[in-house]
Design a protein around this motif. Structure first.
Motif, PDB file in Angstrom:
ATOM      1  N   LEU A   1      21.413  41.762  40.131  1.00 20.70           N
ATOM      2  CA  LEU A   1      21.214  42.037  41.546  1.00 20.70           C
ATOM      3  C   LEU A   1      20.027  41.291  42.145  1.00 20.70           C
ATOM      4  CD1 LEU A   1      22.005  45.868  41.699  1.00 20.70           C
ATOM      5  CD2 LEU A   1      23.522  43.919  42.122  1.00 20.70           C
ATOM      6  N   ALA A   2      19.129  40.797  41.308  1.00 17.37           N
ATOM      7  CA  ALA A   2      17.968  40.068  41.818  1.00 17.37           C
ATOM      8  C   ALA A   2      18.271  38.601  42.089  1.00 17.37           C
ATOM      9  CB  ALA A   2      16.805  40.167  40.824  1.00 17.37           C
ATOM     10  N   THR A   3      19.528  38.187  41.922  1.00 18.48           N
ATOM     11  CA  THR A   3      19.890  36.786  42.124  1.00 18.48           C
ATOM     12  C   THR A   3      20.681  36.607  43.418  1.00 18.48           C
ATOM     13  OG1 THR A   3      22.007  36.929  40.926  1.00 18.48           O
ATOM     14  CG2 THR A   3      20.021  36.429  39.638  1.00 18.48           C
ATOM     15  N   ALA A   4      20.477  35.456  44.038  1.00 21.78           N
ATOM     16  CA  ALA A   4      21.226  35.139  45.254  1.00 21.78           C
ATOM     17  C   ALA A   4      22.711  35.064  44.969  1.00 21.78           C
ATOM     18  CB  ALA A   4      20.721  33.816  45.833  1.00 21.78           C
ATOM     19  N   ALA A   5      23.076  34.558  43.792  1.00 24.23           N
ATOM     20  CA  ALA A   5      24.495  34.425  43.453  1.00 24.23           C
ATOM     21  C   ALA A   5      25.198  35.771  43.487  1.00 24.23           C
ATOM     22  CB  ALA A   5      24.645  33.782  42.078  1.00 24.23           C
ATOM     23  N   ALA A   6      24.578  36.790  42.892  1.00 19.25           N
ATOM     24  CA  ALA A   6      25.192  38.120  42.876  1.00 19.25           C
ATOM     25  C   ALA A   6      25.282  38.694  44.286  1.00 19.25           C
ATOM     26  CB  ALA A   6      24.393  39.049  41.968  1.00 19.25           C
ATOM     27  N   LYS A   7      24.221  38.574  45.048  1.00 18.30           N
ATOM     28  CA  LYS A   7      24.209  39.120  46.409  1.00 18.30           C
ATOM     29  C   LYS A   7      25.265  38.450  47.277  1.00 18.30           C
ATOM     30  CE  LYS A   7      19.197  39.796  46.068  1.00 18.30           C
ATOM     31  NZ  LYS A   7      17.893  39.262  46.527  1.00 18.30           N
ATOM     32  N   ASP A   8      25.312  37.125  47.210  1.00 18.25           N
ATOM     33  CA  ASP A   8      26.233  36.389  48.074  1.00 18.25           C
ATOM     34  C   ASP A   8      27.691  36.641  47.695  1.00 18.25           C
ATOM     35  OD1 ASP A   8      24.065  35.377  49.401  1.00 18.25           O
ATOM     36  OD2 ASP A   8      24.140  33.399  48.467  1.00 18.25           O
ATOM     37  N   ARG A   9      27.980  36.682  46.404  1.00 18.43           N
ATOM     38  CA  ARG A   9      29.362  36.905  45.985  1.00 18.43           C
ATOM     39  C   ARG A   9      29.849  38.281  46.420  1.00 18.43           C
ATOM     40  NH1 ARG A   9      28.952  34.167  39.873  1.00 18.43           N
ATOM     41  NH2 ARG A   9      28.405  32.092  40.650  1.00 18.43           N
TER      42      ARG A   9
ATOM     43  N   GLY B   1      28.190  31.279  47.490  1.00 13.99           N
ATOM     44  CA  GLY B   1      28.633  32.487  46.820  1.00 13.99           C
ATOM     45  C   GLY B   1      29.442  33.399  47.720  1.00 13.99           C
ATOM     46  N   VAL B   2      29.114  33.423  49.001  1.00 16.69           N
ATOM     47  CA  VAL B   2      29.898  34.232  49.930  1.00 16.69           C
ATOM     48  C   VAL B   2      31.337  33.738  49.940  1.00 16.69           C
ATOM     49  CG1 VAL B   2      30.177  34.943  52.330  1.00 16.69           C
ATOM     50  CG2 VAL B   2      27.880  34.763  51.341  1.00 16.69           C
ATOM     51  N   ASP B   3      31.500  32.420  49.993  1.00 17.19           N
ATOM     52  CA  ASP B   3      32.844  31.843  50.020  1.00 17.19           C
ATOM     53  C   ASP B   3      33.595  32.103  48.723  1.00 17.19           C
ATOM     54  OD1 ASP B   3      34.925  30.098  51.236  1.00 17.19           O
ATOM     55  OD2 ASP B   3      34.417  28.800  49.553  1.00 17.19           O
ATOM     56  N   SER B   4      32.925  31.932  47.575  1.00 19.87           N
ATOM     57  CA  SER B   4      33.622  32.141  46.300  1.00 19.87           C
ATOM     58  C   SER B   4      33.995  33.609  46.108  1.00 19.87           C
ATOM     59  CB  SER B   4      32.775  31.640  45.122  1.00 19.87           C
ATOM     60  OG  SER B   4      31.504  32.265  45.093  1.00 19.87           O
ATOM     61  N   GLY B   5      33.080  34.530  46.459  1.00 13.54           N
ATOM     62  CA  GLY B   5      33.393  35.948  46.367  1.00 13.54           C
ATOM     63  C   GLY B   5      34.539  36.330  47.275  1.00 13.54           C
ATOM     64  N   TYR B   6      34.576  35.701  48.445  1.00 15.50           N
ATOM     65  CA  TYR B   6      35.654  35.940  49.402  1.00 15.50           C
ATOM     66  C   TYR B   6      36.979  35.377  48.895  1.00 15.50           C
ATOM     67  CZ  TYR B   6      38.487  35.245  53.606  1.00 15.50           C
ATOM     68  OH  TYR B   6      39.528  35.226  54.518  1.00 15.50           O
ATOM     69  N   GLN B   7      36.942  34.160  48.359  1.00 13.46           N
ATOM     70  CA  GLN B   7      38.181  33.517  47.906  1.00 13.46           C
ATOM     71  C   GLN B   7      38.877  34.308  46.802  1.00 13.46           C
ATOM     72  OE1 GLN B   7      38.675  29.216  47.428  1.00 13.46           O
ATOM     73  NE2 GLN B   7      36.558  28.964  48.093  1.00 13.46           N
ATOM     74  N   ILE B   8      38.104  34.750  45.811  1.00 12.36           N
ATOM     75  CA  ILE B   8      38.758  35.485  44.716  1.00 12.36           C
ATOM     76  C   ILE B   8      39.229  36.859  45.183  1.00 12.36           C
ATOM     77  CG2 ILE B   8      37.552  34.230  42.880  1.00 12.36           C
ATOM     78  CD1 ILE B   8      35.753  36.749  42.550  1.00 12.36           C
ATOM     79  N   ALA B   9      38.467  37.475  46.091  1.00 16.46           N
ATOM     80  CA  ALA B   9      38.894  38.773  46.623  1.00 16.46           C
ATOM     81  C   ALA B   9      40.201  38.618  47.391  1.00 16.46           C
ATOM     82  CB  ALA B   9      37.810  39.355  47.519  1.00 16.46           C
ATOM     83  N   LYS B  10      40.276  37.611  48.226  1.00 10.27           N
ATOM     84  CA  LYS B  10      41.489  37.394  49.013  1.00 10.27           C
ATOM     85  C   LYS B  10      42.681  37.127  48.110  1.00 10.27           C
ATOM     86  CE  LYS B  10      43.369  34.704  52.855  1.00 10.27           C
ATOM     87  NZ  LYS B  10      43.089  33.672  53.886  1.00 10.27           N
ATOM     88  N   ALA B  11      42.471  36.312  47.063  1.00  8.83           N
ATOM     89  CA  ALA B  11      43.570  36.032  46.125  1.00  8.83           C
ATOM     90  C   ALA B  11      44.044  37.317  45.458  1.00  8.83           C
ATOM     91  CB  ALA B  11      43.111  35.017  45.080  1.00  8.83           C
TER      92      ALA B  11
END
Length: 359
Positions: free
Chosen positions: A182-190, A154-164
């Motif tokens: 907010l209680a999910t890892a996906a939300a936190k990581d993105r 999720g860190v990578d996907s959140g980063y990729q779309i932000a960079k784009a």
């Protein structure tokens, strides 16, 4: 590969290995030591809802796999309610023969995973979980029936779309962010990925961020409120999934700002991919919902028919980040119609999309 050929082949393997016409504790190849005749296996897919097109595509992928095996997939949805999710699972486990049951589950939050896998373990069924789990809980920690946990970086996907998005803004301007549950890892990581990108682009300012719970309607309402507050200062909307991105897009359209404000999301649902082709959305990331819907069931099917010995797998195959793909206008046409390749679910191929181990 035909439905009957694969089903017959796996049935032959199961019979030759176990000499069974059902389930037995003496056979080999599964996490619990049981093997089942293919026609006795019950497949269950469970997500929050089917109004989210990504989650619907998950269940559609599971159904396509099931039909290729001459089986059915039971589709369960729990409307984002954790108690309902666990109750549904317990109800299924209390009926029929749980030792020949496979569940492919999207836990509602990290904390829901442990009670789910414990219920499955107690009943002797098999489960694959995806996306959410506590960081310190693992399939190999004394669980015989928890086949694998699959998630995405999720860190990578959140980063990729932000960079784009930042690149499309010329590296300058202001953005707002729509977080998931907010209680999910996906939300936190993105969101952590967005924060990493912000560090690299000092010309971009995050004006505000709100949790819209991966929900389109909530995203529409929140975006309307933030547009009223910040007006023309908003140059981009970062959304932690496509459903929220589409809700934001609707709010921008209502405010007469469609096409002027950049929007990004995650999931690569067809509606969002079409919006990328049309120039309304900048980017998304595909985790391949149809594949997710099939792969968990395929792992369980292969274990129960004796063709996959899960306990012999290295830890990196039982808890892993799967491959994901950035979708922009350059490749959007390739993602317009989600589909699956049944070869991905052959027992020899179920770990082919392992990208890297968690942690």
């Amino acid at each position: 590969m035909t439905r009957s050929r694969r089903a017959i082949a796996l049935a032959t393997i199961a019979v030759s290995m176990a000499a069974l016409a059902g389930c037995s504790a003496s056979a080999v190849g599964s996490t619990s030591g049981a093997a089942c005749a293919p026609e006795d296996i019950k497949l269950i897919g469970q997500v929050r809802n089917e109004t989210n097109p990504y989650e619907k595509s998950w269940l559609d992928g599971g159904q396509e796999l099931a039909e290729s095996l001459d089986l059915e997939q039971k589709r369960l949805t729990y409307a984002g309610e954790s108690p309902k999710q666990l109750e549904q699972i317990r109800q299924e486990l209390s009926t029929g023969n749980p030792e020949c049951m496979v569940l492919n589950v999207l836990p509602n939050s990290d904390s829901d995973t442990t009670p789910i896998v414990k219920a499955v373990e107690e009943a002797g069924a098999h489960v694959v979980t995806q996306w959410n789990k506590p960081a310190d809980v693992h399939p190999w920690d004394g669980y015989d029936s928890w086949i694998a946990h699959i998630t995405y970086d999720g860190v990578d996907s959140g980063y990729q779309i932000a960079k784009a998005m930042f690149e499309s803004m010329g590296g300058e301007g202001n953005v707002i962010a729509l977080q998931g549950i907010l209680a999910t890892a996906a939300a936190k990581d993105r969101f952590a990925g967005l924060e990493l990108a912000l560090e690299e682009y000092p010309g971009i300012t995050l004006l505000d961020q709100q949790a819209a719970d991966f929900d389109r309607t909530k995203a529409f309402d929140i975006t309307k409120t933030l547009l009223t507050k910040y007006g023309a200062d908003v140059g981009g909307v970062w959304a932690a999934n496509d459903d929220m991105a589409l809700g934001a897009l609707k709010a921008l359209d209502a405010a007469g700002l469609a096409g002027e404000v950049k929007v990004v999301g995650i999931d690569a649902v067809p509606e969002a991919v079409q919006a990328i082709e049309d120039g309304a959305i900048t980017a998304t990331v595909s985790s391949d919902g149809p594949w997710q819907g099939g792969i968990g069931l395929a792992m369980g099917y292969c274990a129960l028919t004796g063709e996959l010995d899960v306990t012999a797998q290295p830890n990196k195959n039982r808890e892993f980040f799967a491959k994901q793909f950035l979708v922009t206008e350059d490749n959007a046409a390739d993602y317009l119609t989600p589909s699956i390749d049944l070869a991905d679910f052959d027992c020899a191929n179920v770990f082919n999309r392992v990208d890297k181990a968690l942690g």
